[in-house]
Design an enzyme around this catalytic site. Structure first.
Site, PDB file in Angstrom:
ATOM      1  N   GLY A 290      -4.467 119.805-109.968  1.00 19.95           N
ATOM      2  CA  GLY A 290      -4.660 118.379-108.940  1.00 19.95           C
ATOM      3  C   GLY A 290      -4.147 117.163-109.837  1.00 19.95           C
ATOM      4  N   THR A 291      -3.621 117.114-111.101  1.00 19.92           N
ATOM      5  CA  THR A 291      -2.669 116.069-111.945  1.00 19.92           C
ATOM      6  C   THR A 291      -1.656 115.593-111.611  1.00 19.92           C
ATOM      7  OG1 THR A 291      -4.498 116.293-114.040  1.00 19.92           O
ATOM      8  CG2 THR A 291      -2.220 115.024-114.117  1.00 19.92           C
TER       9      THR A 291
ATOM     10  N   ASN B 261     -16.020 112.764-109.700  1.00 20.45           N
ATOM     11  CA  ASN B 261     -16.113 114.069-110.333  1.00 20.45           C
ATOM     12  C   ASN B 261     -16.956 113.879-111.604  1.00 20.45           C
ATOM     13  OD1 ASN B 261     -13.772 112.228-111.459  1.00 20.45           O
ATOM     14  ND2 ASN B 261     -13.728 113.590-113.155  1.00 20.45           N
TER      15      ASN B 261
ATOM     16  N   GLN C 244     -12.139 117.482-106.559  1.00 28.77           N
ATOM     17  CA  GLN C 244     -13.807 118.604-106.065  1.00 28.77           C
ATOM     18  C   GLN C 244     -14.691 118.862-105.585  1.00 28.77           C
ATOM     19  OE1 GLN C 244     -15.573 118.963-109.446  1.00 28.77           O
ATOM     20  NE2 GLN C 244     -14.157 117.574-110.481  1.00 28.77           N
TER      21      GLN C 244
ATOM     22  N   SER D 232      -6.852 121.078-106.922  1.00 26.92           N
ATOM     23  CA  SER D 232      -6.645 122.325-107.900  1.00 26.92           C
ATOM     24  C   SER D 232      -7.725 123.626-108.092  1.00 26.92           C
ATOM     25  CB  SER D 232      -7.026 121.511-109.062  1.00 26.92           C
ATOM     26  OG  SER D 232      -6.659 121.899-110.326  1.00 26.92           O
TER      27      SER D 232
ATOM     28  N   HIS E 119      -9.045 125.366-109.883  1.00 31.86           N
ATOM     29  CA  HIS E 119      -9.425 126.551-111.069  1.00 31.86           C
ATOM     30  C   HIS E 119     -11.412 125.921-111.158  1.00 31.86           C
ATOM     31  CE1 HIS E 119     -10.306 122.028-114.269  1.00 31.86           C
ATOM     32  NE2 HIS E 119      -8.540 122.477-113.642  1.00 31.86           N
TER      33      HIS E 119
ATOM     34  N   THR F 189      10.363 127.506-110.075  1.00 33.02           N
ATOM     35  CA  THR F 189       9.697 128.932-110.060  1.00 33.02           C
ATOM     36  C   THR F 189       8.216 128.821-109.359  1.00 33.02           C
ATOM     37  OG1 THR F 189      10.936 130.291-111.063  1.00 33.02           O
ATOM     38  CG2 THR F 189       9.749 131.069-110.495  1.00 33.02           C
TER      39      THR F 189
ATOM     40  N   CYS G 151     -12.505 115.064-118.788  1.00 33.22           N
ATOM     41  CA  CYS G 151     -10.984 114.103-119.771  1.00 33.22           C
ATOM     42  C   CYS G 151     -11.432 113.573-120.451  1.00 33.22           C
ATOM     43  CB  CYS G 151     -10.434 113.569-118.275  1.00 33.22           C
ATOM     44  SG  CYS G 151     -10.058 115.354-117.206  1.00 33.22           S
TER      45      CYS G 151
HETATM   46  N1  PLP Z   1      -9.125 114.651-110.396  1.00 32.06           N
HETATM   47  C1  PLP Z   1      -9.795 114.732-110.146  1.00 32.06           C
HETATM   48  C2  PLP Z   1     -11.295 114.310-109.105  1.00 32.06           C
HETATM   49  C3  PLP Z   1     -10.902 116.329-110.939  1.00 32.06           C
HETATM   50  O1  PLP Z   1     -11.988 116.394-111.410  1.00 32.06           O
HETATM   51  C4  PLP Z   1      -9.466 116.271-112.165  1.00 32.06           C
HETATM   52  C5  PLP Z   1      -9.924 117.016-113.083  1.00 32.06           C
HETATM   53  O2  PLP Z   1     -11.066 117.029-113.758  1.00 32.06           O
HETATM   54  C6  PLP Z   1      -8.594 116.521-111.278  1.00 32.06           C
HETATM   55  C7  PLP Z   1      -7.864 115.452-110.570  1.00 32.06           C
HETATM   56  C8  PLP Z   1      -7.032 117.146-112.149  1.00 32.06           C
HETATM   57  O3  PLP Z   1      -6.877 118.368-111.545  1.00 32.06           O
HETATM   58  P1  PLP Z   1      -5.833 119.457-113.294  1.00 32.06           P
HETATM   59  O4  PLP Z   1      -7.286 119.977-113.612  1.00 32.06           O
HETATM   60  O5  PLP Z   1      -5.744 120.768-111.966  1.00 32.06           O
HETATM   61  O6  PLP Z   1      -5.064 118.942-113.388  1.00 32.06           O
END
Ligand code: PLP
Length: 386
Positions: free
Chosen positions: A71-72, A147, A175, A195, A197, A233, A320
């Protein structure tokens, strides 16, 4: 007492189906998907078939789906990639994930025009507010679901309003994906992030959706992977596991919603009986398993620590922000005062949650809150117990 995991917004356990789908690509079939020999072309086929599956499920075209590390990366790439392609103004809601907020701030420090839009009290970002200052060459970033409080945003209306002003829209779907229905083409957004996970897939795998024709230049330059849209990769096992997890979690989205809402209702009803409590997550437009609640006089971090001792995993606000004593930027943006924001706990239910978790969570929370408040002189004074 059994361990109760109630922090699915932080991450979700890997689904068995995803694990099984990944296994061959972690073992005997380890080849690079760009290699031309037989094992490489098998890996390539697996990646492309995952892309097709994901595009189908998300209502996008196959050529619009790019694999990332999560996600990041997808959020940062969307914003930086739009900037490199000429976007000048970046507008985002004040309750976005830090990966969006910090990127917008960075773009501001590099000379772009930036703006933060405040939500309504329930966390809703209105289309009017989101699009107010949008124009040609602007990007508006609003998440599909928050989130920390779970609020689902009116993204289609936001996209329509921004497009009327000739801007483009990025949506952080991290989310929401796998938890509420979503069709990217119907949503109207131009860029979107995912994302694995967060929906039962592995950590370190993600998706960036780039609608055909969107002004975007890749952040990762280098190899020709992903049609030059993201060099590096491919994480074959991660991509295969992600596609499987998305398919499994979207297959019973509606029955999972009903099931989780029932557990949430029981928890909310129990929690509401605790004195000096404030429910921060709204019930109407909220992700199914989300509860965000503040308890006066005490801190969310202490609550989560004591709950951990009772074998229940909950989070003080967003994962986070853990380790930081600053109040959550989301709760502050809703207008909560500092001490109410610091007293917040997030309970997020998911596939491992069951109805029997509800009374156990409520009982443990009541005991925890009683215990922690008793340590606070102001509380004892108020209760006449000097
Ligand atoms: N965006 C939201 C709304 C999230 O809740 C999160 C992770 O907590 C992220 C982005 C970041 O995702 P990743 O953990 O895959 O980098």
């Amino acid at each position: 007492m059994d361990y109760i995991y109630a922090d699915h917004a932080a991450t979700t356990p890997l689904l068995d189906q995803a694990r099984s789908a990944m296994e061959p690509w972690l073992g005997e079939n380890f080849a690079n998907a760009s290699s031309l020999y037989k094992s490489g072309s098998l890996a390539r086929k697996a990646v492309e078939s995952a892309r097709r599956k994901i595009a189908n499920i998300l209502g996008a075209d196959y050529e619009e789906i790019f694999f990332t590390s999560g996600g990041t990366e997808s959020n940062v790439s969307a914003l930086r990639g739009a900037s490199d392609a000429g976007t000048q103004t970046f507008i985002c809601s004040a309750i976005e994930h830090h990966s969006v907020l910090e990127t917008v701030k960075r773009l501001g420090s590099l000379g772009m025009h930036t703006e933060f839009v405040y939500p309504e009290q329930d966390g809703t970002v209105t289309p009017e507010a989101a699009a107010r200052n949008a124009a040609k060459d602007s990007l508006v970033s609003v998440m599909l679901a928050n989130n920390e409080i779970g609020t689902i945003e009116p993204i289609k209306e936001i996209a329509d309003a921004v497009h009327e002003k000739d801007g483009i829209v990025h949506c952080d779907c991290v989310q929401a994906a796998g938890h509420i229905p979503l069709s990217l083409h119907k949503s109207g957004v131009d860029l979107a992030s995912f994302s694995a996970h967060k929906f039962g897939g592995p950590k370190g795998a993600g998706i960036l959706y780039v609608k055909r024709g969107t002004p975007y230049l890749p952040l990762f330059t280098g190899g020709a992977q992903e049609w030059h849209m993201r060099a590096g990769t491919e994480n074959v096992a991660g991509i295969v596991g992600m596609a499987e997890a998305l398919e499994v979690s979207c297959a019973d989205i509606e029955s999972e919603r009903v099931r989780l809402e029932k557990i949430r209702a029981e928890i909310l009803s129990g929690i509401s009986k605790i004195p000096y409590v404030r429910i921060n997550s709204c019930a109407a437009q909220c992700l199914p398993g989300f509860i965000n609640v503040s308890f006066s006089f005490i801190e969310g971090e202490n609550i989560a620590t004591v709950m951990n001792g009772k074998n229940i995993a909950v989070s003080p606000g967003s994962a986070c922000a853990a380790g930081s004593h600053d109040p959550s930027h989301v709760l502050t943006a809703l207008g909560l005062d500092r001490s109410t924001a610091i007293g917040a706990v997030r309970i997020s239910l998911g596939r491992t949650s069951s109805q029997s978790d509800a009374p156990a969570i409520v009982a443990a929370l009541s005991e925890t809150v009683d215990f922690l408040r008793y340590l606070v002189p102001k509380w004892r004074e108020m209760m006449g117990n000097k």
